[in-house]
Design an enzyme around this catalytic site. Sequence first.
Site, PDB file in Angstrom:
ATOM      1  N   VAL A  16      59.536  -0.549  20.271  1.00  0.00           N
ATOM      2  CA  VAL A  16      58.780  -1.841  19.550  1.00  0.00           C
ATOM      3  C   VAL A  16      57.795  -3.133  20.291  1.00  0.00           C
ATOM      4  CG1 VAL A  16      60.019  -3.746  18.637  1.00  0.00           C
ATOM      5  CG2 VAL A  16      60.923  -1.625  18.582  1.00  0.00           C
ATOM      6  N   ALA A  35      48.534 -18.809  13.260  1.00  0.00           N
ATOM      7  CA  ALA A  35      49.555 -19.423  14.677  1.00  0.00           C
ATOM      8  C   ALA A  35      48.732 -20.770  14.481  1.00  0.00           C
ATOM      9  CB  ALA A  35      49.650 -18.578  15.420  1.00  0.00           C
ATOM     10  N   GLU A 131      65.361 -11.969  13.953  1.00  0.00           N
ATOM     11  CA  GLU A 131      64.769 -11.263  12.898  1.00  0.00           C
ATOM     12  C   GLU A 131      65.087  -9.385  13.126  1.00  0.00           C
ATOM     13  OE1 GLU A 131      64.381 -13.028   9.630  1.00  0.00           O
ATOM     14  OE2 GLU A 131      65.333 -10.807   9.588  1.00  0.00           O
ATOM     15  N   GLU A 192      68.200   4.778  19.085  1.00  0.00           N
ATOM     16  CA  GLU A 192      68.752   3.983  20.299  1.00  0.00           C
ATOM     17  C   GLU A 192      68.058   4.769  20.909  1.00  0.00           C
ATOM     18  OE1 GLU A 192      69.304   0.938  19.682  1.00  0.00           O
ATOM     19  OE2 GLU A 192      68.735   0.804  18.374  1.00  0.00           O
ATOM     20  N   ASP A 203      76.487   0.726  15.889  1.00  0.00           N
ATOM     21  CA  ASP A 203      75.063  -0.454  15.758  1.00  0.00           C
ATOM     22  C   ASP A 203      75.019  -0.514  14.625  1.00  0.00           C
ATOM     23  OD1 ASP A 203      72.052  -0.448  16.481  1.00  0.00           O
ATOM     24  OD2 ASP A 203      72.108   0.090  14.039  1.00  0.00           O
ATOM     25  N   LYS A 207      75.397  -5.048  13.711  1.00  0.00           N
ATOM     26  CA  LYS A 207      74.807  -5.222  12.825  1.00  0.00           C
ATOM     27  C   LYS A 207      75.763  -6.688  12.577  1.00  0.00           C
ATOM     28  CE  LYS A 207      70.361  -2.306  13.805  1.00  0.00           C
ATOM     29  NZ  LYS A 207      70.315  -1.496  13.167  1.00  0.00           N
ATOM     30  N   GLY A 304      62.557   1.597  13.421  1.00  0.00           N
ATOM     31  CA  GLY A 304      61.121   2.822  13.633  1.00  0.00           C
ATOM     32  C   GLY A 304      59.811   0.949  13.827  1.00  0.00           C
TER      33      GLY A 304
HETATM   34  N1  HSE Z   1      68.349   2.197  16.029  1.00  0.00           N
HETATM   35  C1  HSE Z   1      68.534   1.584  14.659  1.00  0.00           C
HETATM   36  C2  HSE Z   1      68.548   2.238  13.849  1.00  0.00           C
HETATM   37  C3  HSE Z   1      66.906   0.374  14.878  1.00  0.00           C
HETATM   38  O1  HSE Z   1      67.993   3.224  13.364  1.00  0.00           O
HETATM   39  O2  HSE Z   1      68.627   1.497  12.473  1.00  0.00           O
HETATM   40  C4  HSE Z   1      67.110  -0.421  15.636  1.00  0.00           C
HETATM   41  O3  HSE Z   1      68.474  -1.532  15.838  1.00  0.00           O
END
Ligand code: HSE
Length: 434
Positions: A16, A35, A131, A192, A203, A207, A304
Amino acid sequence: MASSPLNIGLVGFGTVGSGVARILNESAELIAARAGQPVQIRHIVIRDPGRARDHLPAGVTPSDSIDGILADSETSLVVQLIGGTDTAYDYIQKFLAAGKDIVTANKALLYEYGVDLFRQAAADGRTIGFEAAVAGGIPIINVVNQALTGNRINALEAILNGTSNFILTEMLDRQQSYENALAQAQELGYAEADPAMDVDGTDAAQKLAILTWLAFGTEVSLTDCVQRGIDNLQLTDLQVAGELGYKIKLLATARVNEDRLELSVQPTLLRVDRTIAQIDGPDNIIAVYGDFVGKTTYSGAGAGQLPTASAVVADILDYATGRAAATFPSILRSTAGPSLQVQPPEELSRRYYLRLTVEDRPHVLADITDVLGRHEISISLVRQDETPEENDDGLASLVIMTHRTTEGKLRAADMELNQLPAVHGACIRLPVAD
Ligand code: HSE
């Protein structure tokens, strides 16, 4: 007179981080116009500064220490894109104490320490943009924190892990093994560092916990959530579900049921004609149900490099324009109401799909239906494909669909089923979303 630049300290230069550097470089003019000042990376902190990397900005020498950022009063924003929690937490605390604002994509950190960090930042008059921490390129944090704040949110239904969704799609569409599809997801940068977190549901559950805090003002932990991953599914489950008119997706649900909060992340059968069932590859989707707006749905790239980096860059622009300073303090106000109680997982009521590998001999089916019957679980479908007379391993695959029952009854029945001598291996049980 040209405005002075916004200087950024970038901590982490992996998938990222390098995507952010690429966008800031390739869209430099557009970003400067939005900006109101040029935006430039002034520091890069990485574990191994000697390693060659793509998209390193010219003129920046990477360091393995954050001290340069802490000491630089002209670097006001830190974009922290490292994984893990302990070091990440320690760094952010130091940056906040040094008067820096933060942008991060680290959902594990926010799951564990988010509320503390938000309180600390707000008390110091600083901001944290996040975000990119949930659903990659989909601006769902913005939706929940800003766009839908005229509503009480009643439910969220979502696919929140791109890697799992990619694996399920690849397996079914290309008849791939689970292992091959996972290796491909890693190569494409969706997974990840430890892909176990993607495929075991952690994960997505982290979230969901972040969204649950924002949407319902309720802090939850992973132990509050029924959590199952896709790691024990086989191609046959996806195929049989398809023949019965369903797709299997790793579905994350947070729903208010009579003032209590239902929370789950599990592979779930969804009728093929539902929008959520049609989200394939690394994409995510979130359906948000508000009391006045009704159902609104957001979908797109959930993982991604560039989609996630695009969300990070939006946070950088929110900081640069002052939007972050205006909206960040409202997060703590919006989440300050009374918390909801979490519904005990045993009470969740659903229809279920069960698959068992059983010995192909008399009375086995009767023993299984006896266990289910004793736990008051009613069967709506039994399917066993005809086995050849010369059945080499003597095993058959049995699929059972149940009528609505509770997670508690099913868990109890499952324990008994797994003790039957004729049942080999673990029983696969997946809920059906009606
Ligand atoms: N590894 C996560 C996914 C992406 O596959 O959704 C980052 O949050």
